[in-house]
Enzyme design. Structure first.
Site, PDB file in Angstrom:
ATOM      1  N   ASN A   1       0.801  -1.240   0.000  1.00  0.00           N
ATOM      2  CA  ASN A   1       0.000   0.000   0.000  1.00  0.00           C
ATOM      3  C   ASN A   1       0.827   1.280   0.000  1.00  0.00           C
ATOM      4  O   ASN A   1       0.412   2.280  -0.575  1.00  0.00           O
ATOM      5  CB  ASN A   1      -1.053  -0.009   1.123  1.00  0.00           C
ATOM      6  CG  ASN A   1      -0.455  -0.132   2.494  1.00  0.00           C
ATOM      7  OD1 ASN A   1       0.715  -0.495   2.638  1.00  0.00           O
ATOM      8  ND2 ASN A   1      -1.233   0.155   3.499  1.00  0.00           N
TER       9      ASN A   1
ATOM     10  N   SER B   1       3.972  -9.260  -3.506  1.00  0.00           N
ATOM     11  CA  SER B   1       4.194  -9.821  -4.845  1.00  0.00           C
ATOM     12  C   SER B   1       3.714  -8.916  -5.977  1.00  0.00           C
ATOM     13  O   SER B   1       4.144  -9.090  -7.117  1.00  0.00           O
ATOM     14  CB  SER B   1       3.478 -11.169  -4.966  1.00  0.00           C
ATOM     15  OG  SER B   1       3.890 -11.998  -3.932  1.00  0.00           O
TER      16      SER B   1
ATOM     17  N   GLU C   1       3.705  -4.751  12.453  1.00  0.00           N
ATOM     18  CA  GLU C   1       2.852  -3.587  12.181  1.00  0.00           C
ATOM     19  C   GLU C   1       1.675  -4.116  11.375  1.00  0.00           C
ATOM     20  O   GLU C   1       1.802  -4.355  10.177  1.00  0.00           O
ATOM     21  CB  GLU C   1       3.616  -2.532  11.368  1.00  0.00           C
ATOM     22  CG  GLU C   1       4.858  -1.983  12.050  1.00  0.00           C
ATOM     23  CD  GLU C   1       4.544  -1.009  13.169  1.00  0.00           C
ATOM     24  OE1 GLU C   1       3.353  -0.693  13.378  1.00  0.00           O
ATOM     25  OE2 GLU C   1       5.482  -0.569  13.850  1.00  0.00           O
ATOM     26  N   LEU C   2       0.545  -4.309  12.033  1.00  0.00           N
ATOM     27  CA  LEU C   2      -0.555  -5.032  11.370  1.00  0.00           C
ATOM     28  C   LEU C   2      -1.732  -4.111  11.057  1.00  0.00           C
ATOM     29  O   LEU C   2      -1.576  -2.909  10.960  1.00  0.00           O
ATOM     30  CB  LEU C   2      -0.956  -6.231  12.236  1.00  0.00           C
ATOM     31  CG  LEU C   2       0.214  -7.142  12.645  1.00  0.00           C
ATOM     32  CD1 LEU C   2      -0.272  -8.293  13.514  1.00  0.00           C
ATOM     33  CD2 LEU C   2       0.968  -7.662  11.437  1.00  0.00           C
TER      34      LEU C   2
ATOM     35  N   CYS D   1      -3.360   1.390   6.765  1.00  0.00           N
ATOM     36  CA  CYS D   1      -3.609   0.793   8.082  1.00  0.00           C
ATOM     37  C   CYS D   1      -4.140   1.835   9.046  1.00  0.00           C
ATOM     38  O   CYS D   1      -4.946   1.529   9.911  1.00  0.00           O
ATOM     39  CB  CYS D   1      -2.328   0.169   8.617  1.00  0.00           C
ATOM     40  SG  CYS D   1      -0.950   1.307   8.613  1.00  0.00           S
TER      41      CYS D   1
ATOM     42  N   GLU E   1     -11.744  -4.903   9.239  1.00  0.00           N
ATOM     43  CA  GLU E   1     -11.006  -3.803   8.631  1.00  0.00           C
ATOM     44  C   GLU E   1     -11.476  -3.670   7.177  1.00  0.00           C
ATOM     45  O   GLU E   1     -11.361  -4.625   6.408  1.00  0.00           O
ATOM     46  CB  GLU E   1      -9.503  -4.098   8.663  1.00  0.00           C
ATOM     47  CG  GLU E   1      -8.678  -2.980   8.055  1.00  0.00           C
ATOM     48  CD  GLU E   1      -7.175  -3.296   7.999  1.00  0.00           C
ATOM     49  OE1 GLU E   1      -6.805  -4.480   7.932  1.00  0.00           O
ATOM     50  OE2 GLU E   1      -6.393  -2.332   8.025  1.00  0.00           O
TER      51      GLU E   1
HETATM   52  P1  NAP Z   1      -0.567  -9.185   3.575  1.00  0.00           P
HETATM   53  O1  NAP Z   1      -1.337 -10.053   2.674  1.00  0.00           O
HETATM   54  O2  NAP Z   1      -0.369  -9.622   4.973  1.00  0.00           O
HETATM   55  O3  NAP Z   1       0.875  -8.984   2.880  1.00  0.00           O
HETATM   56  C1  NAP Z   1       1.909  -8.236   3.491  1.00  0.00           C
HETATM   57  C2  NAP Z   1       3.235  -8.928   3.217  1.00  0.00           C
HETATM   58  O4  NAP Z   1       3.251 -10.183   3.903  1.00  0.00           O
HETATM   59  C3  NAP Z   1       3.458  -9.266   1.748  1.00  0.00           C
HETATM   60  O5  NAP Z   1       4.828  -9.169   1.465  1.00  0.00           O
HETATM   61  C4  NAP Z   1       2.994 -10.705   1.653  1.00  0.00           C
HETATM   62  O6  NAP Z   1       3.574 -11.392   0.585  1.00  0.00           O
HETATM   63  C5  NAP Z   1       3.462 -11.244   2.985  1.00  0.00           C
HETATM   64  N1  NAP Z   1       2.698 -12.376   3.488  1.00  0.00           N
HETATM   65  C6  NAP Z   1       1.377 -12.645   3.317  1.00  0.00           C
HETATM   66  N2  NAP Z   1       1.039 -13.766   3.975  1.00  0.00           N
HETATM   67  C7  NAP Z   1       2.162 -14.210   4.586  1.00  0.00           C
HETATM   68  C8  NAP Z   1       2.466 -15.339   5.401  1.00  0.00           C
HETATM   69  N3  NAP Z   1       1.527 -16.218   5.764  1.00  0.00           N
HETATM   70  N4  NAP Z   1       3.732 -15.490   5.840  1.00  0.00           N
HETATM   71  C9  NAP Z   1       4.670 -14.606   5.522  1.00  0.00           C
HETATM   72  N5  NAP Z   1       4.466 -13.519   4.742  1.00  0.00           N
HETATM   73  C10 NAP Z   1       3.224 -13.320   4.285  1.00  0.00           C
HETATM   74  O7  NAP Z   1      -1.153  -7.743   3.675  1.00  0.00           O
HETATM   75  P2  NAP Z   1      -1.673  -6.821   2.486  1.00  0.00           P
HETATM   76  O8  NAP Z   1      -3.039  -7.224   2.127  1.00  0.00           O
HETATM   77  O9  NAP Z   1      -0.651  -6.783   1.403  1.00  0.00           O
HETATM   78  O10 NAP Z   1      -1.667  -5.400   3.223  1.00  0.00           O
HETATM   79  C11 NAP Z   1      -2.775  -4.915   3.868  1.00  0.00           C
HETATM   80  C12 NAP Z   1      -2.701  -5.170   5.358  1.00  0.00           C
HETATM   81  O11 NAP Z   1      -1.509  -4.612   5.908  1.00  0.00           O
HETATM   82  C13 NAP Z   1      -3.835  -4.470   6.061  1.00  0.00           C
HETATM   83  O12 NAP Z   1      -4.331  -5.277   7.092  1.00  0.00           O
HETATM   84  C14 NAP Z   1      -3.152  -3.231   6.629  1.00  0.00           C
HETATM   85  O13 NAP Z   1      -3.839  -2.649   7.700  1.00  0.00           O
HETATM   86  C15 NAP Z   1      -1.823  -3.760   6.992  1.00  0.00           C
HETATM   87  N6  NAP Z   1      -0.849  -2.663   7.086  1.00  0.00           N
HETATM   88  C16 NAP Z   1      -0.376  -2.326   8.312  1.00  0.00           C
HETATM   89  C17 NAP Z   1       0.500  -1.256   8.433  1.00  0.00           C
HETATM   90  C18 NAP Z   1       1.049  -0.841   9.772  1.00  0.00           C
HETATM   91  O14 NAP Z   1       2.011  -0.083   9.800  1.00  0.00           O
HETATM   92  N7  NAP Z   1       0.502  -1.286  10.889  1.00  0.00           N
HETATM   93  C19 NAP Z   1       0.884  -0.553   7.307  1.00  0.00           C
HETATM   94  C20 NAP Z   1       0.376  -0.941   6.075  1.00  0.00           C
HETATM   95  C21 NAP Z   1      -0.487  -2.008   5.972  1.00  0.00           C
HETATM   96  P3  NAP Z   1       2.744 -11.699  -0.773  1.00  0.00           P
HETATM   97  O15 NAP Z   1       2.368 -10.382  -1.358  1.00  0.00           O
HETATM   98  O16 NAP Z   1       3.705 -12.446  -1.594  1.00  0.00           O
HETATM   99  O17 NAP Z   1       1.553 -12.498  -0.346  1.00  0.00           O
END
Ligand code: NAP
Length: 480
Positions: A145, A171, A242-243, A276, A373
């Site tokens: 994002n 990815s 950071e979730l 987030c 969310e």
């Molecule tokens: P995501 O699916 O969790 O992906 C984030 C990263 O984690 C990607 O590099 C992804 O790789 C990897 N990943 C996914 N599943 C994994 C697993 N089981 N084991 C290890 N790595 C894994 O999240 P998203 O949909 O891209 O991003 C949105 C989420 O991030 C929202 O919930 C948002 O609130 C949160 N977020 C939090 C913050 C913060 O600072 N707290 C900031 C930004 C976003 P792949 O792309 O290869 O699957």
């Protein structure tokens, strides 16, 4: 410095990655993924490079980070365009994001020495001090994002502390991931010390368990956080998470309603709602719900969908069709369960991952807009009886990242923000944002650990106690 390790790209063993422009649906470039063997070779080489990098002075590392900031600024439009093509961010937002990364590099280049200076402790007798040693190679698993900011938020302090980093980015943003690597290498970060790995998430666990990885930081979803934390725990390695968030803004009856709605809409629409720390739940004291609904609809209406490459566009596409469909499911399901649609809420007939600014009211427990969310441009209005009820609703969430209070009474706002809201950040009368100078992170399912500021840079260091005393004064202690 050690020579760069050769990372072979297998031709047959792994599928190529291909990006898709979310504004047009057009396929983009192909990228060869790395294998887990490549990643392990990179971790080994990074560890060797770290052993030299950690011995450089803060001044030497600072010069490299300042150079990185200069390169980011020089390449601002090109980098912003790449983000637009890969995940749909507006060009304006991409430029601002690139500038923020440059500021982050400058900030840690200028302040790491102060944040990590030895701290003398008066224990009476022996000399004692606390010192901060780097811990090694940090694996950074990052989301799409804010393709640049999320990485620089972690990388600038880690590098200034003397650590190395391997980046496993989302990815859908491989071009951005490789561009970050290029910027840092151009700036003088040793090639092996920071590497981008185009690795599937299924290989992250194996990499965390590699002996050359010291720690892991993940920014992403709760399920990803759970699996990274589990893998890190199984080998007793530190992790920072950071979730997600479902940030609540409490709107009190004394607030200027138009002004409050503008702050609320700004908070909701950061990055097309895909943040987030975007405001997701607007908890409004019942006596002002109706005028707030009207003001919120007007404020949200100004976010018209438009070409993300055009200057002035306020709402681009969502990051993917899949993400757009999930947002729409959450909206439809909320309406089916009693929410009332005030604006938007329908998928436009145009190619690409578009979703309009949407306002729901009468949002109640059991509806996705209340309980989950919603990662898109959907504002949920929730009525509360009074201040205490609004605080209760705000805290009745599995998440605790950002939060806000909208009020004309600053003392009231200060009290609620600082003492009542269960969140890592709480802002009065402005939308929550991250800043290199202040700690950033959450509580509950929003994660643990902090980024930015002195707190952030000290996450990935060995906080070491040192005693120094002449041998002739030695006196052992029988107590641990
Ligand atoms: P995501 O699916 O969790 O992906 C984030 C990263 O984690 C990607 O590099 C992804 O790789 C990897 N990943 C996914 N599943 C994994 C697993 N089981 N084991 C290890 N790595 C894994 O999240 P998203 O949909 O891209 O991003 C949105 C989420 O991030 C929202 O919930 C948002 O609130 C949160 N977020 C939090 C913050 C913060 O600072 N707290 C900031 C930004 C976003 P792949 O792309 O290869 O699957």
């Amino acid at each position: 410095m050690a020579e760069q390790a050769e990372l072979t790209r297998p031709e047959t063993s792994a599928k190529k990655l291909q990006t898709v422009n979310p504004a047009t649906g057009e396929p983009g470039k192909f990228y060869d993924p790395h294998s887990i063997d490549d990643a392990k070779a990179a971790a080994k080489a990074a560890r060797a490079a770290f052993l030299e990098w950690r011995r450089l002075s803060f001044e030497q590392r600072s010069a490299v980070l300042h150079k990185a900031a200069d390169i980011l600024r020089a390449r601002e439009t090109e980098l912003a365009r790449l983000m637009t093509e890969e995940m749909g961010k507006t060009l304006d937002d991409g430029r601002a994001e690139t500038e923020k990364c440059a500021f982050q590099c400058n900030w840690f280049a200028d302040h790491a020495a102060e944040y990590l200076a030895d701290q003398p402790v008066d224990i009476g007798g022996a000399e004692a001090f606390v010192t901060f040693n780097p811990i090694g190679i940090v694996l950074a698993v990052m989301p799409w994002n804010f393709p640049l900011w999320q990485v620089f938020r972690a990388a600038a302090p880690a590098l200034m502390a003397g650590n190395g980093m391997l980046l496993k980015h989302a990815s859908n943003v491989p071009g951005s991931a490789l561009a970050i690597e290029e910027v840092l290498h151009q700036a003088g970060v040793p090639k092996d010390l920071f590497r981008t790995l185009l690795l599937p998430s299924s290989e992250v666990e194996a990499l965390i368990k590699d002996d050359n990885i010291a720690a892991v930081t993940l920014t992403g979803s709760v399920p990803a956080g759970r699996s990274v934390a589990t893998a890190a725990a199984s080998v007793l390695k530190k992790c920072v998470l950071e979730l997600g968030g479902s940030d609540a803004y409490v709107v009190l009856e004394d607030a200027d309603i138009e002004a409050a709605a503008k702050v609320a809409a700004t908070a909701r629409m950061v990055n097309g709602g895909q943040s987030c720390i975007a405001g997701k739940r607007f908890i409004v004291v019942r006596s002002i719900v109706e005028p707030f609904e009207r003001a919120m609809v007007e404020a949200m209406r100004s976010y018209e969908m438009g070409d993300p490459t055009r200057e002035g566009t306020k709402l681009g596409p969502m990051q993917s069709m899949k993400a757009r469909d999930e947002i729409h499911r959450q909206v439809e399901d909320s309406i089916a369960k009693g929410a009332r649609l005030l604006l938007g809420g329908s998928v436009p007939e145009r190619t690409g991952a578009w979703y309009p600014a949407t306002v729901l009211t009468n949002v109640l427990p059991g509806q996705p807009a209340h309980d989950e969310e919603v990662f898109g441009p959907v504002a949920a209005i929730i009525a509360a009886d009074d201040e205490a009820d609004a605080i209760r609703i705000a805290n009745d969430s599995p998440f605790g990242l950002g939060s806000g209070v909208l009020t004309s009474d600053l003392d009231r706002g200060r009290r609620i923000a600082s003492q009542e809201l269960e969140a890592g950040l709480s802002f009065v009368n402005e939308n929550v944002r991250s800043d290199p100078r202040t700690p950033f992170g959450g509580v509950k399912h929003s994660g643990f650990g902090r980024e930015c500021s002195a707190y952030g840079i000290r996450e990935f260091v060995n906080i070491k106690t040192v005693h120094v005393k002449p041998l002739e004064h030695a006196n052992g202690s029988q107590v641990e």
